[in-house]
Design a protein around this motif. Structure first.
Motif, PDB file in Angstrom:
ATOM      1  N   ASP A  27       0.857  -1.182   0.000  1.00 34.08           N
ATOM      2  CA  ASP A  27       0.000   0.000   0.000  1.00 34.08           C
ATOM      3  C   ASP A  27       0.895   1.234   0.000  1.00 34.08           C
ATOM      4  O   ASP A  27       1.553   1.534   0.985  1.00 34.08           O
ATOM      5  CB  ASP A  27      -0.908  -0.008   1.220  1.00 34.08           C
ATOM      6  CG  ASP A  27      -1.933   1.107   1.213  1.00 34.08           C
ATOM      7  OD1 ASP A  27      -1.831   2.020   0.364  1.00 34.08           O
ATOM      8  OD2 ASP A  27      -2.834   1.078   2.066  1.00 34.08           O
ATOM      9  N   ARG A  30      -0.359   5.285   2.026  1.00 37.00           N
ATOM     10  CA  ARG A  30      -0.460   5.516   3.464  1.00 37.00           C
ATOM     11  C   ARG A  30       0.002   6.934   3.789  1.00 37.00           C
ATOM     12  O   ARG A  30       0.893   7.473   3.121  1.00 37.00           O
ATOM     13  CB  ARG A  30       0.403   4.517   4.242  1.00 37.00           C
ATOM     14  CG  ARG A  30       0.104   3.058   3.947  1.00 37.00           C
ATOM     15  CD  ARG A  30      -1.278   2.653   4.340  1.00 37.00           C
ATOM     16  NE  ARG A  30      -1.441   2.858   5.760  1.00 37.00           N
ATOM     17  CZ  ARG A  30      -2.588   2.738   6.391  1.00 37.00           C
ATOM     18  NH1 ARG A  30      -3.668   2.432   5.718  1.00 37.00           N
ATOM     19  NH2 ARG A  30      -2.682   2.927   7.675  1.00 37.00           N
ATOM     20  N   GLU A  35       3.372   0.967   3.082  1.00 37.64           N
ATOM     21  CA  GLU A  35       3.161  -0.014   4.142  1.00 37.64           C
ATOM     22  C   GLU A  35       2.911  -1.362   3.482  1.00 37.64           C
ATOM     23  O   GLU A  35       2.256  -1.447   2.443  1.00 37.64           O
ATOM     24  CB  GLU A  35       1.961   0.393   4.989  1.00 37.64           C
ATOM     25  CG  GLU A  35       1.651  -0.541   6.125  1.00 37.64           C
ATOM     26  CD  GLU A  35       0.493  -0.006   6.946  1.00 37.64           C
ATOM     27  OE1 GLU A  35       0.752   0.757   7.901  1.00 37.64           O
ATOM     28  OE2 GLU A  35      -0.656  -0.347   6.613  1.00 37.64           O
ATOM     29  N   TYR A  36       3.457  -2.401   4.078  1.00 40.47           N
ATOM     30  CA  TYR A  36       3.272  -3.759   3.573  1.00 40.47           C
ATOM     31  C   TYR A  36       2.511  -4.571   4.613  1.00 40.47           C
ATOM     32  O   TYR A  36       2.789  -4.461   5.808  1.00 40.47           O
ATOM     33  CB  TYR A  36       4.623  -4.431   3.311  1.00 40.47           C
ATOM     34  CG  TYR A  36       5.330  -3.872   2.109  1.00 40.47           C
ATOM     35  CD1 TYR A  36       5.352  -4.575   0.912  1.00 40.47           C
ATOM     36  CD2 TYR A  36       5.962  -2.630   2.155  1.00 40.47           C
ATOM     37  CE1 TYR A  36       5.989  -4.064  -0.203  1.00 40.47           C
ATOM     38  CE2 TYR A  36       6.602  -2.116   1.050  1.00 40.47           C
ATOM     39  CZ  TYR A  36       6.607  -2.839  -0.127  1.00 40.47           C
ATOM     40  OH  TYR A  36       7.236  -2.324  -1.227  1.00 40.47           O
ATOM     41  N   THR A  37       1.578  -5.373   4.144  1.00 35.17           N
ATOM     42  CA  THR A  37       0.877  -6.322   4.991  1.00 35.17           C
ATOM     43  C   THR A  37       1.163  -7.710   4.442  1.00 35.17           C
ATOM     44  O   THR A  37       0.968  -7.966   3.247  1.00 35.17           O
ATOM     45  CB  THR A  37      -0.637  -6.061   4.989  1.00 35.17           C
ATOM     46  OG1 THR A  37      -0.873  -4.718   5.434  1.00 35.17           O
ATOM     47  CG2 THR A  37      -1.366  -7.032   5.905  1.00 35.17           C
ATOM     48  N   SER A  39       0.261 -11.721   5.045  1.00 32.18           N
ATOM     49  CA  SER A  39      -0.604 -12.699   5.699  1.00 32.18           C
ATOM     50  C   SER A  39      -0.123 -14.092   5.348  1.00 32.18           C
ATOM     51  O   SER A  39       0.046 -14.419   4.172  1.00 32.18           O
ATOM     52  CB  SER A  39      -2.053 -12.526   5.253  1.00 32.18           C
ATOM     53  OG  SER A  39      -2.527 -11.251   5.625  1.00 32.18           O
ATOM     54  N   THR A  48      -1.061 -12.347  10.451  1.00 30.23           N
ATOM     55  CA  THR A  48      -0.842 -11.140   9.655  1.00 30.23           C
ATOM     56  C   THR A  48       0.108 -10.183  10.365  1.00 30.23           C
ATOM     57  O   THR A  48      -0.003  -9.972  11.572  1.00 30.23           O
ATOM     58  CB  THR A  48      -2.186 -10.434   9.384  1.00 30.23           C
ATOM     59  OG1 THR A  48      -3.033 -11.348   8.683  1.00 30.23           O
ATOM     60  CG2 THR A  48      -2.006  -9.186   8.550  1.00 30.23           C
ATOM     61  N   VAL A  50       2.300  -6.267   9.718  1.00 31.73           N
ATOM     62  CA  VAL A  50       2.397  -5.021   8.956  1.00 31.73           C
ATOM     63  C   VAL A  50       3.775  -4.426   9.213  1.00 31.73           C
ATOM     64  O   VAL A  50       4.275  -4.459  10.345  1.00 31.73           O
ATOM     65  CB  VAL A  50       1.299  -4.026   9.397  1.00 31.73           C
ATOM     66  CG1 VAL A  50       1.433  -2.692   8.682  1.00 31.73           C
ATOM     67  CG2 VAL A  50      -0.086  -4.626   9.172  1.00 31.73           C
ATOM     68  N   ALA A  57       7.289  -6.996   7.735  1.00 30.10           N
ATOM     69  CA  ALA A  57       5.883  -7.380   7.923  1.00 30.10           C
ATOM     70  C   ALA A  57       5.793  -8.889   8.148  1.00 30.10           C
ATOM     71  O   ALA A  57       5.034  -9.362   9.005  1.00 30.10           O
ATOM     72  CB  ALA A  57       5.051  -6.956   6.712  1.00 30.10           C
ATOM     73  N   ARG A  60       6.654  -9.794  11.656  1.00 31.03           N
ATOM     74  CA  ARG A  60       5.526  -9.584  12.577  1.00 31.03           C
ATOM     75  C   ARG A  60       4.557 -10.765  12.546  1.00 31.03           C
ATOM     76  O   ARG A  60       4.015 -11.152  13.572  1.00 31.03           O
ATOM     77  CB  ARG A  60       4.787  -8.287  12.245  1.00 31.03           C
ATOM     78  CG  ARG A  60       5.613  -7.047  12.450  1.00 31.03           C
ATOM     79  CD  ARG A  60       5.812  -6.802  13.942  1.00 31.03           C
ATOM     80  NE  ARG A  60       6.543  -5.573  14.147  1.00 31.03           N
ATOM     81  CZ  ARG A  60       7.649  -5.485  14.850  1.00 31.03           C
ATOM     82  NH1 ARG A  60       8.156  -6.543  15.422  1.00 31.03           N
ATOM     83  NH2 ARG A  60       8.256  -4.347  15.009  1.00 31.03           N
TER      84      ARG A  60
END
Length: 145
Positions: A27, A30, A35-37, A39, A48, A50, A57, A60
Motif C-alpha cells: 500500500d 499511506r 506499508e506492507y501487509t 498474511s 498477519t 504489517v 511485515a 511480525r
C-alpha cells in the motif's frame, strides 16, 4: 495498492506439515509512506503482520506462529537469508542468500517468499543471530589483527 500471492509453500510443526499461502499487500497511499501487509495462511489460520517492507511485515507474522512451534519454508525465513538496506528500500521482496563460507561466492538475490528447504528454516531470533555472526565474521576477515 498491489497484491502478490505465493503458493506451493509448506508450514511445519514437529512431524506435521501442511500447505501454506502467503499474501503480500503493498500500500503506497499511506499517510506515512508505504506499508506492507503480509498474511501467512495455513492449517485454517491466518497470521498477519504489517511493516515498512515485506520482510519486516513477515517478521511480525512470524512473531505469532513461531511460538506455537510452526515454521514456514520460504527463503525469507532461511538461516542463510537476510535483506540488504537497498532491498528494504525496494520493499524487501528479494533477500540475499548468503553462502556457507565467506570464501564462497557473493550472496545471491532470491525471492523472499520463494519455497526453501525446511531444514534451513529457523526462528526469527536464530536468523538474526546468524546474520550478526556473518557480519562479525566478515569484519574479522576484513580487518585481521
Amino acid at each position: 495498492m498491489k497484491n502478490l500471492t505465493y503458493d506451493g509453500i509448506i508450514a511445519a510443526a514437529g512431524d506435521v506439515s501442511v500447505p501454506a499461502t502467503i499474501a503480500v499487500v503493498q500500500d503506497f497511499d499511506r499517510p506515512n509512506g508505504r506499508e506492507y501487509t503480509v498474511s501467512v495462511e495455513f492449517d485454517q489460520r491466518v497470521f498477519t503482520g504489517v511493516g515498512a517492507d515485506a520482510f519486516w511485515a513477515f517478521e511480525r507474522a512470524r512473531e505469532q506462529y513461531e511460538p506455537l512451534g510452526w515454521r514456514v519454508a520460504v527463503q525469507g525465513a532461511s538461516v542463510h537469508c537476510f535483506p540488504s538496506g537497498m532491498q528494504g528500500e525496494a520493499g524487501a521482496l528479494v533477500v540475499y542468500r548468503h553462502p556457507e563460507s565467506l570464501e564462497d561466492a557473493q550472496p545471491e538475490p532470491v525471492v523472499t517468499f520463494a519455497a526453501a528447504a525446511l531444514d534451513e528454516i529457523v526462528t526469527f531470533a536464530e536468523q538474526m543471530a546468524a546474520q550478526r555472526e556473518r557480519i562479525e565474521s566478515w569484519r574479522r576477515s576484513s580487518n585481521p589483527a
